[in-house]
Motif scaffolding. Sequence first.
Motif, PDB file in Angstrom:
ATOM      1  N   GLY A  45      25.962   7.769 -25.629  1.00  9.05           N
ATOM      2  CA  GLY A  45      25.816   6.971 -26.840  1.00  9.05           C
ATOM      3  C   GLY A  45      26.807   5.832 -26.967  1.00  9.05           C
ATOM      4  O   GLY A  45      26.850   5.162 -27.991  1.00  9.05           O
ATOM      5  N   ARG A  46      27.607   5.598 -25.941  1.00 11.23           N
ATOM      6  CA  ARG A  46      28.561   4.486 -25.984  1.00 11.23           C
ATOM      7  C   ARG A  46      27.847   3.171 -25.681  1.00 11.23           C
ATOM      8  O   ARG A  46      27.025   3.106 -24.767  1.00 11.23           O
ATOM      9  N   PRO A  47      28.156   2.125 -26.433  1.00 14.39           N
ATOM     10  CA  PRO A  47      27.507   0.835 -26.186  1.00 14.39           C
ATOM     11  C   PRO A  47      27.920   0.261 -24.826  1.00 14.39           C
ATOM     12  O   PRO A  47      29.092   0.313 -24.455  1.00 14.39           O
ATOM     13  N   LEU A  48      26.930  -0.254 -24.106  1.00 16.95           N
ATOM     14  CA  LEU A  48      27.191  -0.852 -22.795  1.00 16.95           C
ATOM     15  C   LEU A  48      27.084  -2.374 -22.814  1.00 16.95           C
ATOM     16  O   LEU A  48      28.000  -3.072 -22.398  1.00 16.95           O
ATOM     17  N   PHE A  49      25.939  -2.875 -23.284  1.00 21.30           N
ATOM     18  CA  PHE A  49      25.704  -4.319 -23.280  1.00 21.30           C
ATOM     19  C   PHE A  49      24.504  -4.634 -24.161  1.00 21.30           C
ATOM     20  O   PHE A  49      23.743  -3.750 -24.524  1.00 21.30           O
ATOM     21  N   TRP A  50      24.369  -5.904 -24.489  1.00 22.90           N
ATOM     22  CA  TRP A  50      23.215  -6.381 -25.242  1.00 22.90           C
ATOM     23  C   TRP A  50      22.157  -6.847 -24.246  1.00 22.90           C
ATOM     24  O   TRP A  50      22.472  -7.497 -23.254  1.00 22.90           O
ATOM     25  N   GLN A  51      20.891  -6.526 -24.521  1.00 24.54           N
ATOM     26  CA  GLN A  51      19.785  -6.960 -23.684  1.00 24.54           C
ATOM     27  C   GLN A  51      18.745  -7.604 -24.583  1.00 24.54           C
ATOM     28  O   GLN A  51      18.369  -7.030 -25.607  1.00 24.54           O
ATOM     29  N   GLY A  52      18.289  -8.791 -24.209  1.00 21.64           N
ATOM     30  CA  GLY A  52      17.327  -9.452 -25.069  1.00 21.64           C
ATOM     31  C   GLY A  52      16.620 -10.605 -24.414  1.00 21.64           C
ATOM     32  O   GLY A  52      16.634 -10.753 -23.191  1.00 21.64           O
ATOM     33  N   GLU A  84      24.050 -19.886 -14.608  1.00 22.88           N
ATOM     34  CA  GLU A  84      25.507 -19.745 -14.483  1.00 22.88           C
ATOM     35  C   GLU A  84      26.233 -20.456 -15.621  1.00 22.88           C
ATOM     36  O   GLU A  84      27.187 -19.927 -16.182  1.00 22.88           O
ATOM     37  N   GLU A  85      25.769 -21.658 -15.971  1.00 25.08           N
ATOM     38  CA  GLU A  85      26.375 -22.382 -17.089  1.00 25.08           C
ATOM     39  C   GLU A  85      26.209 -21.589 -18.383  1.00 25.08           C
ATOM     40  O   GLU A  85      27.158 -21.435 -19.152  1.00 25.08           O
ATOM     41  N   TYR A  86      24.995 -21.105 -18.610  1.00 25.32           N
ATOM     42  CA  TYR A  86      24.724 -20.375 -19.847  1.00 25.32           C
ATOM     43  C   TYR A  86      25.520 -19.080 -19.916  1.00 25.32           C
ATOM     44  O   TYR A  86      26.068 -18.725 -20.962  1.00 25.32           O
ATOM     45  N   MET A 104      29.181  -9.730 -14.556  1.00 24.13           N
ATOM     46  CA  MET A 104      28.530 -10.933 -15.054  1.00 24.13           C
ATOM     47  C   MET A 104      27.147 -10.585 -15.601  1.00 24.13           C
ATOM     48  O   MET A 104      26.422  -9.785 -15.029  1.00 24.13           O
ATOM     49  N   ALA A 105      26.777 -11.187 -16.681  1.00 21.50           N
ATOM     50  CA  ALA A 105      25.485 -10.950 -17.315  1.00 21.50           C
ATOM     51  C   ALA A 105      24.387 -11.694 -16.559  1.00 21.50           C
ATOM     52  O   ALA A 105      24.607 -12.779 -16.022  1.00 21.50           O
ATOM     53  N   PHE A 106      23.204 -11.098 -16.548  1.00 22.06           N
ATOM     54  CA  PHE A 106      22.044 -11.764 -15.968  1.00 22.06           C
ATOM     55  C   PHE A 106      21.449 -12.697 -17.002  1.00 22.06           C
ATOM     56  O   PHE A 106      21.250 -12.321 -18.150  1.00 22.06           O
ATOM     57  N   VAL A 107      21.165 -13.927 -16.584  1.00 18.01           N
ATOM     58  CA  VAL A 107      20.470 -14.892 -17.429  1.00 18.01           C
ATOM     59  C   VAL A 107      19.282 -15.397 -16.620  1.00 18.01           C
ATOM     60  O   VAL A 107      19.438 -15.829 -15.476  1.00 18.01           O
ATOM     61  N   SER A 108      18.104 -15.338 -17.206  1.00 21.55           N
ATOM     62  CA  SER A 108      16.888 -15.763 -16.529  1.00 21.55           C
ATOM     63  C   SER A 108      16.951 -17.239 -16.145  1.00 21.55           C
ATOM     64  O   SER A 108      17.470 -18.065 -16.912  1.00 21.55           O
ATOM     65  N   PRO A 109      16.380 -17.589 -15.007  1.00 20.41           N
ATOM     66  CA  PRO A 109      16.294 -19.001 -14.624  1.00 20.41           C
ATOM     67  C   PRO A 109      15.501 -19.840 -15.628  1.00 20.41           C
ATOM     68  O   PRO A 109      15.627 -21.059 -15.655  1.00 20.41           O
TER      69      PRO A 109
END
Length: 129
Positions: A78-85, A17-19, A1-6
């Motif tokens: 060099g393999r893509p893992l995830f987007w971070q932003g 969680e919704e986002y 599961m991706a982390f999404v800031s509160p």
Amino acid sequence: MAFVSPQIETMLGYTPEEYASGLWVDILHPEDRERILAEDARTDETGEPFKVEYRACAKDGRVVWVRDEAVLVHDEEGRPLFWQGFMLDITGRRRAEEALRRSESSLAEAQRMAHIGSWEWDLRTGEIR
């Protein structure tokens, strides 16, 4: 599961969680959706940074302008893992820019109207127009 800031809840009214459940596409403003999805697909394909401004529809119905930036994180091979932003609420800046455009337009119109019946004198040539 991706982390999404509160902070997403403060900005858009959705819990992290919704986002994180894939809500991102659903909250894109209808007038921006095609452009943003095309840029998302392009950056997914190229791995270039994702840097866009668009309108998002908040849970309470507000329209929120956001600046969304992300980079593709790779592993050691060099393999893509995830987007971070991150996303920033830029609604205030966008409102200020729109107010400035309206003000500039009003000024230009007033200047245009003020020249009705006016004349200009070219001091170098002595010509009056």
